[in-house]
Enzyme design. Structure first.
Site, PDB file in Angstrom:
ATOM      1  N   GLY A   5      -2.522  -1.464  -7.331  1.00  0.00           N
ATOM      2  CA  GLY A   5      -1.385  -2.383  -7.369  1.00  0.00           C
ATOM      3  C   GLY A   5      -1.597  -3.514  -8.363  1.00  0.00           C
ATOM      4  N   SER A  51       0.401  -8.856   1.621  1.00  0.00           N
ATOM      5  CA  SER A  51      -1.065  -8.829   1.616  1.00  0.00           C
ATOM      6  C   SER A  51      -1.551  -8.687   3.052  1.00  0.00           C
ATOM      7  CB  SER A  51      -1.602 -10.140   1.030  1.00  0.00           C
ATOM      8  OG  SER A  51      -2.969 -10.288   1.338  1.00  0.00           O
ATOM      9  N   SER A  52      -2.623  -7.931   3.225  1.00  0.00           N
ATOM     10  CA  SER A  52      -3.210  -7.823   4.565  1.00  0.00           C
ATOM     11  C   SER A  52      -3.613  -9.212   5.061  1.00  0.00           C
ATOM     12  CB  SER A  52      -4.444  -6.915   4.534  1.00  0.00           C
ATOM     13  OG  SER A  52      -4.117  -5.683   3.933  1.00  0.00           O
ATOM     14  N   LYS A  96      -0.650  -6.407  -7.877  1.00  0.00           N
ATOM     15  CA  LYS A  96      -0.969  -7.624  -7.110  1.00  0.00           C
ATOM     16  C   LYS A  96      -2.382  -8.075  -7.472  1.00  0.00           C
ATOM     17  CE  LYS A  96      -1.486 -10.128  -3.152  1.00  0.00           C
ATOM     18  NZ  LYS A  96      -2.687  -9.630  -2.510  1.00  0.00           N
ATOM     19  N   GLN A 143     -18.044  -6.271  -1.766  1.00  0.00           N
ATOM     20  CA  GLN A 143     -17.171  -7.080  -2.624  1.00  0.00           C
ATOM     21  C   GLN A 143     -16.894  -8.455  -2.025  1.00  0.00           C
ATOM     22  OE1 GLN A 143     -13.671  -4.323  -2.515  1.00  0.00           O
ATOM     23  NE2 GLN A 143     -12.490  -6.199  -2.227  1.00  0.00           N
ATOM     24  N   HIS A 167       0.844  -1.204   0.000  1.00  0.00           N
ATOM     25  CA  HIS A 167       0.000   0.000   0.000  1.00  0.00           C
ATOM     26  C   HIS A 167       0.881   1.257   0.000  1.00  0.00           C
ATOM     27  CE1 HIS A 167      -2.721  -2.894   2.308  1.00  0.00           C
ATOM     28  NE2 HIS A 167      -3.486  -2.537   1.298  1.00  0.00           N
ATOM     29  N   GLN A 211      -8.206  -6.620 -11.044  1.00  0.00           N
ATOM     30  CA  GLN A 211      -8.916  -5.445 -10.503  1.00  0.00           C
ATOM     31  C   GLN A 211      -8.427  -4.161 -11.188  1.00  0.00           C
ATOM     32  OE1 GLN A 211      -9.714  -4.647  -6.146  1.00  0.00           O
ATOM     33  NE2 GLN A 211      -7.876  -3.420  -6.378  1.00  0.00           N
TER      34      GLN A 211
HETATM   35  P1  AMP Z   1      -6.378  -3.743  -0.509  1.00  0.00           P
HETATM   36  O1  AMP Z   1      -6.239  -2.947   0.750  1.00  0.00           O
HETATM   37  O2  AMP Z   1      -5.938  -5.155  -0.376  1.00  0.00           O
HETATM   38  O3  AMP Z   1      -7.736  -3.581  -1.145  1.00  0.00           O
HETATM   39  O4  AMP Z   1      -5.341  -3.102  -1.534  1.00  0.00           O
HETATM   40  C1  AMP Z   1      -5.366  -1.727  -1.840  1.00  0.00           C
HETATM   41  C2  AMP Z   1      -4.450  -1.492  -3.016  1.00  0.00           C
HETATM   42  O5  AMP Z   1      -3.131  -1.910  -2.679  1.00  0.00           O
HETATM   43  C3  AMP Z   1      -4.852  -2.252  -4.265  1.00  0.00           C
HETATM   44  O6  AMP Z   1      -4.673  -1.430  -5.409  1.00  0.00           O
HETATM   45  C4  AMP Z   1      -3.901  -3.424  -4.269  1.00  0.00           C
HETATM   46  O7  AMP Z   1      -3.640  -3.946  -5.553  1.00  0.00           O
HETATM   47  C5  AMP Z   1      -2.654  -2.771  -3.691  1.00  0.00           C
HETATM   48  N1  AMP Z   1      -1.756  -3.793  -3.128  1.00  0.00           N
HETATM   49  C6  AMP Z   1      -2.059  -4.723  -2.198  1.00  0.00           C
HETATM   50  N2  AMP Z   1      -0.994  -5.518  -1.962  1.00  0.00           N
HETATM   51  C7  AMP Z   1       0.000  -5.083  -2.775  1.00  0.00           C
HETATM   52  C8  AMP Z   1       1.344  -5.485  -3.019  1.00  0.00           C
HETATM   53  N3  AMP Z   1       1.912  -6.519  -2.369  1.00  0.00           N
HETATM   54  N4  AMP Z   1       2.072  -4.799  -3.934  1.00  0.00           N
HETATM   55  C9  AMP Z   1       1.526  -3.742  -4.593  1.00  0.00           C
HETATM   56  N5  AMP Z   1       0.264  -3.312  -4.409  1.00  0.00           N
HETATM   57  C10 AMP Z   1      -0.496  -3.968  -3.522  1.00  0.00           C
END
Ligand code: AMP
Length: 288
Positions: A147, A185-186, A149, A61, A37, A153
């Protein structure tokens, strides 16, 4: 750092920023922030005069048996991380205001959502597109950062922005990884130490697929079998999908003729983990 919680506060803040001709960057997240993030936030801080980050665990979602109720939250730490980086505002919408009980309008991006995560999580992209579009309307950013990742999406958002003629630049940033290669990843927080070791098999499977392609293998079936055996060699892994697909439209590819995306989703304990990479086809050894 400004802390905004109502839609009106967010709109007023954004209007004030934009009236000063500042370029506004936006990073939507579900919180429990990690370096992945923060790399998006850093990009926005670099490219824009002002940056706002949203933290919202988007209920629409998640499917009925998914991890909405257990999704990790640490708002205090997230706010500190963002404030320390020099983020201008954090938007933490209230669930009932952003997603009213009687929400009746949804955004559906067709075709590219039929594959990969869209296939195994039918609610996912409708929920994402609807809430991201709402956030775009409220925040009115010039730049929105996502991201790779979540590459599917990212492409869903790009298609929505294109189809609906939104005046927003979308940036996609590379996957950040832990020192052992696991994509940050969270949801990694769900893993116990043994599961964490098994989780390394995702990136190992991607690497073994990549190496086959770079050594001239063109059969997606052979590549997927190899990736599957890497995952299965680890305890407690349950494969959702393994895919060799087109990197823009995500349709399965049988014979590799150009760049492809390798993607996979694997359940390990309480976590469903995803990862992906792009692979160039190896140069032809014989005239082709
Ligand atoms: P999330 O909080 O999981 O919904 O992620 C929020 C944003 O952070 C999204 O655009 C994800 O693709 C990005 N993101 C999550 N994990 C990673 C990672 N390891 N590397 C790059 N971007 C990430």
């Amino acid at each position: 750092m400004q802390e905004l919680t109502t839609i009106q506060e967010m709109k007023d803040w954004s209007r004030a920023v934009r009236s000063g001709n500042s370029r506004l960057g936006f990073v939507p997240t579900m919180g429990f922030l990690h370096d992945g993030h923060l790399s998006l936030v850093r990009h926005s801080l670099k490219k824009c005069d002002k940056t706002v980050v949203s933290i919202f665990v988007n209920p629409i979602q998640f499917g009925p048996n998914e991890d909405l109720d257990n999704y990790p939250i640490n708002l205090k730490q997230d706010k500190k991380l963002l404030a320390d980086m020099g983020v201008d505002a954090v938007f933490v919408p209230q669930k009932d205001e952003l997603v009213p009980q009687d929400l009746s309008t949804f955004v559906e991006v067709k075709n590219i959502t039929e594959h990969l995560c869209g296939k195994s999580r039918p609610e996912l992209f409708r929920g994402v597109a609807t809430i991201v579009l709402k956030l775009f309307h409220i925040v009115q950013p010039d730049l929105a950062v996502f991201g790779e990742k979540d590459r599917q999406q990212l492409e869903v958002i790009r298609k929505m922005v294109l189809d609906l003629s939104l005046d927003i630049e979308v940036a996609g940033l590379p996957i950040t990884r832990e020192s052992d290669g696991i994509a940050q990843s969270s949801r990694n927080t769900y893993l116990n130490p043994e599961e964490r070791i098994s989780a390394r098999s995702l990136v190992q499977a991607l690497e073994s697929g990549r190496s086959l392609i770079q050594n001239g293998e063109t059969s997606a079936g052979i590549i997927k079998n190899q990736m599957r055996s890497v995952i299965k060699s680890q305890a407690g892994t349950q494969i959702d999908y393994i895919s060799v697909c087109d990197p823009k439209h995500f349709g399965e590819i049988n014979q590799i003729k150009s760049s492809v995306m390798l993607a996979l989703a694997v359940h390990i304990g309480k976590a469903r983990l995803i990862d992906n990479c792009l692979v160039e086809k190896s140069p032809c050894k014989e005239p082709c």
